[in-house]
Design a protein around this motif. Structure first.
Motif, PDB file in Angstrom:
ATOM      1  N   THR A  92      -8.286   6.665   3.047  1.00  0.00           N
ATOM      2  CA  THR A  92      -7.087   6.594   2.046  1.00  0.00           C
ATOM      3  C   THR A  92      -6.372   7.345   2.279  1.00  0.00           C
ATOM      4  OG1 THR A  92      -8.321   8.079   0.333  1.00  0.00           O
ATOM      5  CG2 THR A  92      -8.933   5.484   0.327  1.00  0.00           C
ATOM      6  N   TRP A 130      -6.502  -3.697   5.695  1.00  0.00           N
ATOM      7  CA  TRP A 130      -6.230  -3.040   4.607  1.00  0.00           C
ATOM      8  C   TRP A 130      -5.611  -1.653   4.787  1.00  0.00           C
ATOM      9  CZ3 TRP A 130      -6.457  -6.448   0.869  1.00  0.00           C
ATOM     10  CH2 TRP A 130      -6.391  -5.928  -0.347  1.00  0.00           C
ATOM     11  N   ARG A 155      -4.170   1.143   3.652  1.00  0.00           N
ATOM     12  CA  ARG A 155      -3.702   1.718   2.234  1.00  0.00           C
ATOM     13  C   ARG A 155      -2.677   2.731   2.323  1.00  0.00           C
ATOM     14  NH1 ARG A 155      -7.101   2.061  -2.314  1.00  0.00           N
ATOM     15  NH2 ARG A 155      -6.622   3.586  -3.608  1.00  0.00           N
ATOM     16  N   ARG A 213      -1.442  -4.737   2.493  1.00  0.00           N
ATOM     17  CA  ARG A 213      -2.607  -5.004   2.418  1.00  0.00           C
ATOM     18  C   ARG A 213      -2.932  -6.595   2.132  1.00  0.00           C
ATOM     19  NH1 ARG A 213      -4.450  -0.577  -1.925  1.00  0.00           N
ATOM     20  NH2 ARG A 213      -2.579  -1.530  -2.924  1.00  0.00           N
ATOM     21  N   GLU A 252      -8.131   1.007   5.437  1.00  0.00           N
ATOM     22  CA  GLU A 252      -9.501   1.579   4.573  1.00  0.00           C
ATOM     23  C   GLU A 252     -10.803   0.435   4.966  1.00  0.00           C
ATOM     24  OE1 GLU A 252     -10.703   1.064  -0.121  1.00  0.00           O
ATOM     25  OE2 GLU A 252      -8.763   1.049   0.324  1.00  0.00           O
ATOM     26  N   GLY A 258       1.031  -1.262   0.068  1.00  0.00           N
ATOM     27  CA  GLY A 258       0.015   0.144   0.015  1.00  0.00           C
ATOM     28  C   GLY A 258       1.016   1.407   0.160  1.00  0.00           C
TER      29      GLY A 258
END
Length: 332
Positions: A329, A281, A283, A254, A301, A238
């Motif tokens: 994000t 996740w 990011r 991620r 995320e 990420g």
């Protein structure tokens, strides 16, 4: 960290509850986060950058392929076409004159006048790669080396592009070939240098050291961010950020949901020093403004959270500070 710091949050709004803005401002103190203050009604403001000349911020509207100038207390004060499709990143030149939008969907760059948001120039690339997601160029990020030179990550073509702004025009001046199937997503420069950088390969969970010698860039090293193998599902790198002293590089992955702490040696080579499990996740990773090298932000995320990690002698420690935000994000 002493006193209060103001942060901005960006995130996806598509398929999210109505009334949830993707762009917000929030305060952070030693006691934790305040409540986020929505700033503007923008579709999918997935990347944000601060104006070096004012209190304003610029944001991409990824799904609408637009760029917006946002002023705290006033909201959106200007908006314009980004000149690219699906802008995933926005960079501002050190002198504050130019904005460069990176078009993931169109595989191109858009140059805008930062003051007026007037589109000035565009630049398209060609190429592909061996991965199923590399059917065409997919420009993911641009980084200014100075007021006129940029390095551009093209995930679709396994290239880091060299670009220059000349007389208001974007010009493609060279390419750095990355390992096949790497999918270069983002890069970070060594502090105070324009001849050393690290690039994350989204598709092969890698991070590479780039060095420039005698005017030419080369890949000096590549290592994995998943030494025990990818996670059971989709696994992609990420974000990346470098400590202000250049001693460590931090990369999020991620799927594996980790942040890797990589020690930097005297020639810029990396070695894994620590790997921590973070929220789902991750990011984006970046520094808390004013606490660079001491407090790391991780935008998770899929867990709808931005978490703060403390840094002690390069290593990460949990602080327990977290703010809820829909599909974050970007934070900084």
């Amino acid at each position: 960290m002493g006193g209060m710091t103001t942060l901005y949050l960006g995130g996806y709004t598509s398929d999210r509850p109505e009334g949830r803005s993707g762009l917000a401002r929030v305060t952070l103190t030693e006691q934790g986060f305040g409540d986020p203050e929505p700033l503007a009604d923008l579709a999918d403001p997935s990347w944000v950058v601060r104006d070096p000349l004012s209190e304003d911020v610029y944001a991409v509207s990824e799904s609408a392929s637009r760029v917006a100038r946002v002023r705290p207390g006033e909201g959106v004060v200007a908006t314009a076409a980004a000149g690219v499709e699906g802008p995933a990143h926005l960079a501002v030149s050190p002198d504050g004159r130019w904005l460069v939008a990176s078009g993931y969907g169109s595989g191109s760059l858009g140059l805008l006048d930062a003051g007026s948001l007037e589109p000035v120039s565009s630049l398209s690339f060609t190429g592909d790669g061996p991965h199923e997601r590399q059917d065409a160029p997919h420009v993911h990020q641009s980084v200014f080396l100075d007021d006129a030179r940029l390095l551009v990550c093209d995930l679709g073509a396994d290239r880091v592009r060299e670009v220059r702004i000349e007389d208001g025009e974007l010009r493609h001046t060279g390419d750095v070939e990355m390992p096949p199937g790497a999918g270069p997503r983002h890069l970070a420069l060594a502090p105070g240098r324009d001849d050393l950088a690290w690039v994350v390969g989204e598709l092969d969970q890698s991070v590479s050291t780039l060095r420039r010698e005698d005017g030419a860039w080369e890949v000096a090293q590549t290592l994995t961010t998943t030494p025990e193998g990818p996670g059971p599902g989709e696994t992609t790198t990420g974000g990346i950020v470098v400590a202000p002293d250049g001693a460590h590089v931090y990369v999020s992955t991620r799927g594996a949901d980790t942040v890797s702490v990589l020690a930097v040696d005297v020639v810029g080579a990396l070695a894994l020093r620590q790997q921590v499990v973070v929220a789902s996740w991750p990011r984006f990773v970046g520094w808390v403004p004013g606490a660079e090298g001491r407090l790391l932000l991780v935008a998770a995320e899929r867990d709808d959270a931005v978490d703060v990690w403390a840094v002690d002698e390069g290593l990460l420690e949990e602080t327990g500070h977290s703010v809820a935000w829909s599909a974050p994000t970007w934070a900084g």
